[in-house]
Design a protein around this motif. Structure first.
Motif, PDB file in Angstrom:
ATOM      1  N   GLY A  41       0.214  38.756 -36.468  1.00  0.00           N
ATOM      2  CA  GLY A  41      -0.289  38.825 -37.840  1.00  0.00           C
ATOM      3  C   GLY A  41      -0.706  40.235 -38.205  1.00  0.00           C
ATOM      4  N   LEU A  42      -1.443  40.876 -37.290  1.00  0.00           N
ATOM      5  CA  LEU A  42      -1.923  42.239 -37.560  1.00  0.00           C
ATOM      6  C   LEU A  42      -0.754  43.220 -37.659  1.00  0.00           C
ATOM      7  N   GLN A  43       0.198  43.094 -36.728  1.00  0.00           N
ATOM      8  CA  GLN A  43       1.332  44.024 -36.750  1.00  0.00           C
ATOM      9  C   GLN A  43       2.150  43.845 -38.025  1.00  0.00           C
ATOM     10  N   ALA A  44       2.311  42.584 -38.447  1.00  0.00           N
ATOM     11  CA  ALA A  44       3.079  42.330 -39.685  1.00  0.00           C
ATOM     12  C   ALA A  44       2.359  42.922 -40.894  1.00  0.00           C
ATOM     13  N   LEU A  45       1.028  42.969 -40.824  1.00  0.00           N
ATOM     14  CA  LEU A  45       0.272  43.581 -41.929  1.00  0.00           C
ATOM     15  C   LEU A  45       0.317  45.106 -41.867  1.00  0.00           C
ATOM     16  N   GLY A  46       0.998  45.640 -40.866  1.00  0.00           N
ATOM     17  CA  GLY A  46       1.177  47.088 -40.772  1.00  0.00           C
ATOM     18  C   GLY A  46       0.048  47.805 -40.059  1.00  0.00           C
ATOM     19  N   ILE A  47      -0.778  47.054 -39.337  1.00  0.00           N
ATOM     20  CA  ILE A  47      -1.903  47.680 -38.638  1.00  0.00           C
ATOM     21  C   ILE A  47      -1.385  48.487 -37.455  1.00  0.00           C
ATOM     22  N   THR A  65      -4.212  32.557 -38.423  1.00  0.00           N
ATOM     23  CA  THR A  65      -3.762  32.423 -37.037  1.00  0.00           C
ATOM     24  C   THR A  65      -4.537  31.309 -36.341  1.00  0.00           C
ATOM     25  N   PHE A  66      -3.874  30.713 -35.357  1.00  0.00           N
ATOM     26  CA  PHE A  66      -4.463  29.583 -34.624  1.00  0.00           C
ATOM     27  C   PHE A  66      -4.277  29.771 -33.128  1.00  0.00           C
ATOM     28  N   SER A  67      -5.186  29.178 -32.358  1.00  0.00           N
ATOM     29  CA  SER A  67      -5.019  29.074 -30.912  1.00  0.00           C
ATOM     30  C   SER A  67      -4.906  27.600 -30.560  1.00  0.00           C
ATOM     31  N   MET A  68      -4.026  27.281 -29.632  1.00  0.00           N
ATOM     32  CA  MET A  68      -3.920  25.919 -29.130  1.00  0.00           C
ATOM     33  C   MET A  68      -4.198  25.898 -27.630  1.00  0.00           C
ATOM     34  N   ILE A  79      -6.887  39.939 -45.972  1.00  0.00           N
ATOM     35  CA  ILE A  79      -7.700  39.158 -45.031  1.00  0.00           C
ATOM     36  C   ILE A  79      -6.768  38.463 -44.047  1.00  0.00           C
ATOM     37  N   ILE A  80      -7.086  38.567 -42.772  1.00  0.00           N
ATOM     38  CA  ILE A  80      -6.419  37.751 -41.756  1.00  0.00           C
ATOM     39  C   ILE A  80      -7.459  36.733 -41.293  1.00  0.00           C
ATOM     40  N   GLU A  81      -7.130  35.452 -41.436  1.00  0.00           N
ATOM     41  CA  GLU A  81      -8.080  34.400 -41.063  1.00  0.00           C
ATOM     42  C   GLU A  81      -7.783  33.910 -39.657  1.00  0.00           C
ATOM     43  N   ASP A  82      -8.733  34.077 -38.768  1.00  0.00           N
ATOM     44  CA  ASP A  82      -8.586  33.526 -37.421  1.00  0.00           C
ATOM     45  C   ASP A  82      -9.148  32.099 -37.439  1.00  0.00           C
ATOM     46  N   CYS A  83      -8.234  31.136 -37.361  1.00  0.00           N
ATOM     47  CA  CYS A  83      -8.610  29.714 -37.463  1.00  0.00           C
ATOM     48  C   CYS A  83      -8.515  29.032 -36.104  1.00  0.00           C
ATOM     49  N   ALA A  84      -8.662  29.820 -35.031  1.00  0.00           N
ATOM     50  CA  ALA A  84      -8.537  29.284 -33.672  1.00  0.00           C
ATOM     51  C   ALA A  84      -9.504  28.129 -33.416  1.00  0.00           C
TER      52      ALA A  84
END
Ligand SMILES: *Cc1c(COP(=O)(O)O)cnc(C)c1O
Length: 420
Positions: free
Chosen positions: A86-92, A198-201, A173-178
């Motif tokens: 997610g971060l890389q796609a946002l160009g970070i 983003t999510f963690s499983m 905003i990147i939402e960490d929904c882990a």
């Protein structure tokens, strides 16, 4: 009940809880059948040969996108790689600043630092334990490229205020929904409010395949980038191939790694997703009951979720403790006493990131950035207050029946009577 004459379980007394808690994670016949179907399909990864039916990763991605009412879902190896994608796609990248809450799992800051960017730690709001929008605004500089919002434990962050800041400064905003699968805010699923979610499983999370993750977004350009970044710069072929051929072709459009989730994990998630909503409801109703019961227990209260929250999902349930009501024992001691009464590991929140040993190490990769990270400059007073005054109940404790909630309250009252 009169506990005066009783012994605490930690000192050899009889524990309040005499039964096992609901098993987590639980297997079912349906789940086992799905995994066997996957194994027999002869395709164990999206980069395995096409077998004349959609991959499990495609089936799960569609199902999870539909669940979240979002256009795109890209499964990933874990929650950390979901953040990286997610971060890389946002160009970070190099020297960009990303605002990260001081109270969260280390992966949030480590993902940022892994892209050579700088995690800027920001304090949290004492009511929700999520990032404090006012502190976010104070931390913005010309180099701020993203705001990472974590919906922590069992609350949704203050998205009204955070969206206002995001729009005012043009910072995504990147939402960490882990920890928040299925929670909603203003009727929308978390993860669909910011630019990417983003999510963690991972096994402890409320939707799990042991290890696993996903990124969701409504933005097609971001979705294609994330797919490529996850898949060694490969993309899906335009037309389904013949059986025995690859469904992926080289795109070469990003400097990308391999964060693909195995077909077996996707099969598990496809099955587990079916019960998520029902489990979220059960946890919520037990949580409501527990909240009511605790209203009569002085020195113990629940945290709240931000205004606009329309449904909550509970990962860990934090209880706020006034230790003066417990004879001024430490929160750590209270956790140990409660663990012994309840037969379940009860623990404190995360060590705030400015001093978290997994983040503040002298590993050479981090020491390379030490000057830039400069964790010593952060104070994070609210994070530390939270760390010393809250304890966390595991979500499996909320998956059972009402009687279980009485065991929790009885345990707290027993300890209180004996130590106060
Ligand atoms: C679990 C978690 C992660 C990392 O997920 P993994 O699947 O363990 O890599 C990231 N952020 C938060 C808030 C988490 O709880």
């Amino acid at each position: 009940m009169d506990f005066q004459m009783e012994q605490l379980a930690i000192n050899g007394g009889k524990p309040v809880r005499q039964q096992a808690w609901p098993v987590w994670p639980a297997s079912t016949t349906g789940l086992e059948e799905e995994v066997i179907r996957c194994l027999r399909s002869r395709r164990w990864t999206v980069s395995g040969f096409y077998q004349d039916e959609p991959s499990y990763e495609e089936k799960f991605a569609r199902a999870f996108a539909a669940f979240n009412n979002v256009s795109y879902c890209i499964p990933t190896a874990n929650g950390t790689s979901a953040l990286l994608c997610g971060l890389q796609a946002l160009g970070i990248g190099m020297d960009d600043e990303v605002i990260v809450p001081g109270l969260t799992w280390v992966a949030c800051a480590v993902a940022v630092a892994s892209l050579n960017a700088i995690p800027v730690l920001v304090d949290v709001d004492a009511a929700t334990l999520c990032i404090d929008p006012e502190k976010v605004e104070q931390a913005i500089t010309a180099r701020t490229k993203a705001i990472m919002v974590v919906h922590l434990y069992s609350a949704v962050a203050d998205m009204h205020a955070l969206l206002r800041i995001s729009e005012k400064y043009g910072i995504p905003i990147i939402e960490d929904c882990a920890q928040a699968h299925g929670a909603t805010w203003e009727g929308k699923r978390v993860g669909t409010i910011g630019a990417v979610g983003t999510f963690s499983m991972q096994q402890g999370k409320i939707l799990t395949s042991g290890e696993g993750g996903a990124v969701i977004t409504n933005n097609q350009v971001l979705a294609e980038k994330i797919y490529s970044i996850r898949t060694n710069a490969r993309k899906k072929v335009a037309v389904r191939p013949l059986p025995g051929y690859m469904e992926l072709e080289d795109a070469g459009d990003s400097f990308a790694s391999n964060y693909c989730l195995s077909e077996i994990a996707c099969a598990i998630l496809l099955n587990k997703l079916k019960t998520l909503e029902e489990e979220n409801e059960r946890r919520s109703s037990n949580r409501r009951l527990l909240g009511q019961l605790l209203e009569t227990v002085e020195g113990v209260s629940m945290i709240s979720s931000a205004p606009g929250t329309t449904s909550i999902s509970t990962y860990h349930l934090p209880l706020r403790i006034e230790l003066a009501a417990f004879g001024n024992i430490t929160i750590k001691t209270l956790c140990e006493m409660l663990s012994a009464e309840l037969g379940m590991w009860i623990h404190q929140p995360y060590i705030p990131l400015n001093k978290h040993p997994l983040y503040v190490t002298d590993d050479h990769r981090l020491s390379f950035y030490k000057e830039k990270l400069d964790t010593a400059k952060y104070q994070l007073p609210v994070c530390w207050k939270v760390y010393h005054s809250h304890l966390l109940l595991h979500h499996a404790m909320l998956l059972g029946n009402e009687k279980d909630m009485y065991d929790i309250v009885t345990s707290i009252q027993k300890i209180k009577t004996i130590v106060e």
